[in-house]
Design a protein around this motif. Structure first.
Motif, PDB file in Angstrom:
ATOM      1  N   GLU A   1      -2.584   2.501   2.965  1.00  0.00           N
ATOM      2  CA  GLU A   1      -2.593   3.959   3.102  1.00  0.00           C
ATOM      3  C   GLU A   1      -1.524   4.570   2.208  1.00  0.00           C
ATOM      4  N   MET A   2      -1.660   5.874   1.961  1.00  0.00           N
ATOM      5  CA  MET A   2      -0.707   6.635   1.167  1.00  0.00           C
ATOM      6  C   MET A   2      -0.385   7.920   1.905  1.00  0.00           C
TER       7      MET A   2
ATOM      8  N   LEU B   1       6.784  10.623  -1.914  1.00  0.00           N
ATOM      9  CA  LEU B   1       5.582   9.795  -1.797  1.00  0.00           C
ATOM     10  C   LEU B   1       5.893   8.427  -1.199  1.00  0.00           C
ATOM     11  N   PHE B   2       4.933   7.925  -0.401  1.00  0.00           N
ATOM     12  CA  PHE B   2       5.012   6.587   0.163  1.00  0.00           C
ATOM     13  C   PHE B   2       3.684   5.861  -0.036  1.00  0.00           C
ATOM     14  N   PHE B   3       3.773   4.565  -0.337  1.00  0.00           N
ATOM     15  CA  PHE B   3       2.595   3.723  -0.534  1.00  0.00           C
ATOM     16  C   PHE B   3       2.732   2.503   0.371  1.00  0.00           C
TER      17      PHE B   3
ATOM     18  N   VAL C   1      10.425  -2.845   3.159  1.00  0.00           N
ATOM     19  CA  VAL C   1      10.584  -1.428   2.796  1.00  0.00           C
ATOM     20  C   VAL C   1      11.365  -1.390   1.487  1.00  0.00           C
ATOM     21  N   ILE C   2      10.717  -0.844   0.460  1.00  0.00           N
ATOM     22  CA  ILE C   2      11.250  -0.975  -0.892  1.00  0.00           C
ATOM     23  C   ILE C   2      11.328   0.373  -1.598  1.00  0.00           C
TER      24      ILE C   2
ATOM     25  N   GLU D   1       1.832  -9.849   1.200  1.00  0.00           N
ATOM     26  CA  GLU D   1       2.823  -9.326   2.135  1.00  0.00           C
ATOM     27  C   GLU D   1       2.732  -7.796   2.206  1.00  0.00           C
ATOM     28  N   LYS D   2       2.852  -7.270   3.415  1.00  0.00           N
ATOM     29  CA  LYS D   2       2.830  -5.817   3.581  1.00  0.00           C
ATOM     30  C   LYS D   2       4.158  -5.222   3.116  1.00  0.00           C
ATOM     31  N   GLU D   3       4.054  -4.114   2.361  1.00  0.00           N
ATOM     32  CA  GLU D   3       5.233  -3.416   1.859  1.00  0.00           C
ATOM     33  C   GLU D   3       5.041  -1.907   1.970  1.00  0.00           C
ATOM     34  N   LEU D   4       6.095  -1.218   2.329  1.00  0.00           N
ATOM     35  CA  LEU D   4       6.125   0.242   2.219  1.00  0.00           C
ATOM     36  C   LEU D   4       6.998   0.553   1.017  1.00  0.00           C
ATOM     37  N   VAL D   5       6.391   1.175   0.014  1.00  0.00           N
ATOM     38  CA  VAL D   5       7.082   1.417  -1.257  1.00  0.00           C
ATOM     39  C   VAL D   5       7.197   2.920  -1.503  1.00  0.00           C
TER      40      VAL D   5
END
Length: 390
Positions: A330-331, A266-268, A309-310, A276-280
């Motif tokens: 988005e997810m 999964l990605f969030f 990116v976390i 701040e924009k993050e991809l988690v």
């Protein structure tokens, strides 16, 4: 803070960074492989995504290697595709002592055969086999054997955009005796399957159900390995959520710790509380499969240097809060079969939470961008560090 504490809280490195594919004892060798061509070639299905669905067709040949505790590995052999004769006491049938992998090969320019990070599949399979006390093997040698099989059945690799050849290596315990113990016999085999595009008309978002009554894996278990026992228990929960209008389960622990979606990582993509924009993505804690596409997306997005990116422990309460506050951009899920799987809604505690996406492309902007990047790497005409041309 101790090193072990940092390791538990936050991952900053690739699971596949230092691949050790060696074997501590004699393994089979690709140079010893023999090939027996079939006398009865199968009629190939048309390259129609409605017909060439996942797992529907096999190629003409397969790879087979046997192992016994006394004799070790036999010579690898490519043989005509066949059914197995297996003893009713075989350990794989009773105790799920079996593991497998999923990789893909593609037709590139000039009919070339391109494999995507197959060495990572070999590494992960070695870890799964060790976890089940199945015999270890030299991953580099198995990769060479698989490449040999791909050459023999290269006409089965579809030469059309979006199509590929799915590679399924498997190891099963074949000891002919009941009892829970390490098996004294095993069989390694590899079969190939031509497959059409997962999304014939472009990406298609799904609705997922946050399952609060059933868990996929638990700390200390085998969720981080690709073993057969992880999959059978998910079939009933999948049927149940499909009956109420969802496509997949979102797996989490009782405290809400997010794990996977169906068989995908999964990605969030969101804005944190500081804007701040993050991809988690959930960190690899032993309950989550270290997906190869997951690892690839993390590397690609970090190279983009457009947002944080976390990898971290992520709870469903944080996800719901981000959606409710309008911070969720988005997810999506990721996996070998699907590559990128956009998510349009999640169901949690009797409420539906809609996720933003662009209806023109049936995905979020980042999802589509990553899907295009992965497709170009896998099937394009440019060399790439993740591609091996056979």
């Amino acid at each position: 803070m101790s090193t072990s504490k940092v390791h538990k809280l936050f991952y900053r490195f690739s699971y596949y960074k230092n691949l050790d594919l060696s074997c501590p004892y004699p393994s089979f060798q690709a140079r010893d492989m023999t090939t027996t061509h079939t006398m009865h070639y199968i009629t190939k299905p048309p390259c129609d995504p409605k017909i060439m669905t996942f797992g529907a067709f096999h190629t003409d040949h397969m790879l087979e290697v046997d192992w016994t505790e006394k004799m070790g590995w036999s010579r690898p052999q490519i043989i005509p595709f066949k059914s197995f004769s297996i003893h009713p006491f075989a350990a794989c049938l009773h105790y799920a002592i079996e593991c497998f992998e999923g990789a893909k090969a593609y037709k590139g320019p000039n009919k070339s055969i391109r494999t995507f990070r197959l060495d990572c599949n070999m590494y992960r399979m070695k870890q799964s086999a060790k976890r089940l006390s199945l015999p270890d093997f030299d991953g580099a040698e198995l990769q060479k054997c698989i490449e040999g099989l791909l050459k023999v059945d290269q006409d089965w690799i579809p030469d059309r955009p979006g199509f590929s050849c799915y590679i399924r290596p498997t190891i099963i315990a074949t000891e002919e005796a009941l009892g829970v113990r390490a098996s004294s016999r095993a069989k390694l085999f590899v079969v190939l399957c031509p497959v059409g595009p997962y999304f014939p008309s472009g990406l298609k978002p799904v609705r997922v159900f946050c399952n609060t009554t059933t868990i996929r894996s638990a700390p200390g278990g085998v969720g981080g390995y690709k073993v057969a026992g992880n999959y059978a228990p998910t079939v009933m929960p999948l049927k149940e959520v499909q009956q109420i209008g969802f496509h997949q389960n979102l797996w989490m622990l009782p405290d809400g710790l997010v794990q996977e979606m169906g068989v995908c990582n999964l990605f969030f993509f969101w804005k944190n509380k500081q804007g701040e924009k993050e991809l988690v993505t959930p960190q690899l804690d032993g309950t989550i499969l270290p997906g190869i596409v997951r690892d690839s997306l993390l590397e690609l997005t970090r190279e983009m240097k457009q947002f944080k990116v976390i990898e971290k422990k992520l709870y469903i309460q944080e996800v719901i809060e981000a959606i409710s506050e309008g911070r969720m951009i988005e997810m999506f899920g990721s996996g070998t079969a699907v590559s990128i799987q956009p998510i349009e809604a999640i169901g949690y505690n009797d409420k539906i939470y809609e996720i933003k996406y662009d209806p023109k492309i049936n995905a979020g902007e980042l999802s589509q961008q990553l899907f295009d990047m992965m497709t170009e790497i896998q099937t394009g005409d440019k060399p790439h560090r993740w591609i091996n041309v056979v």
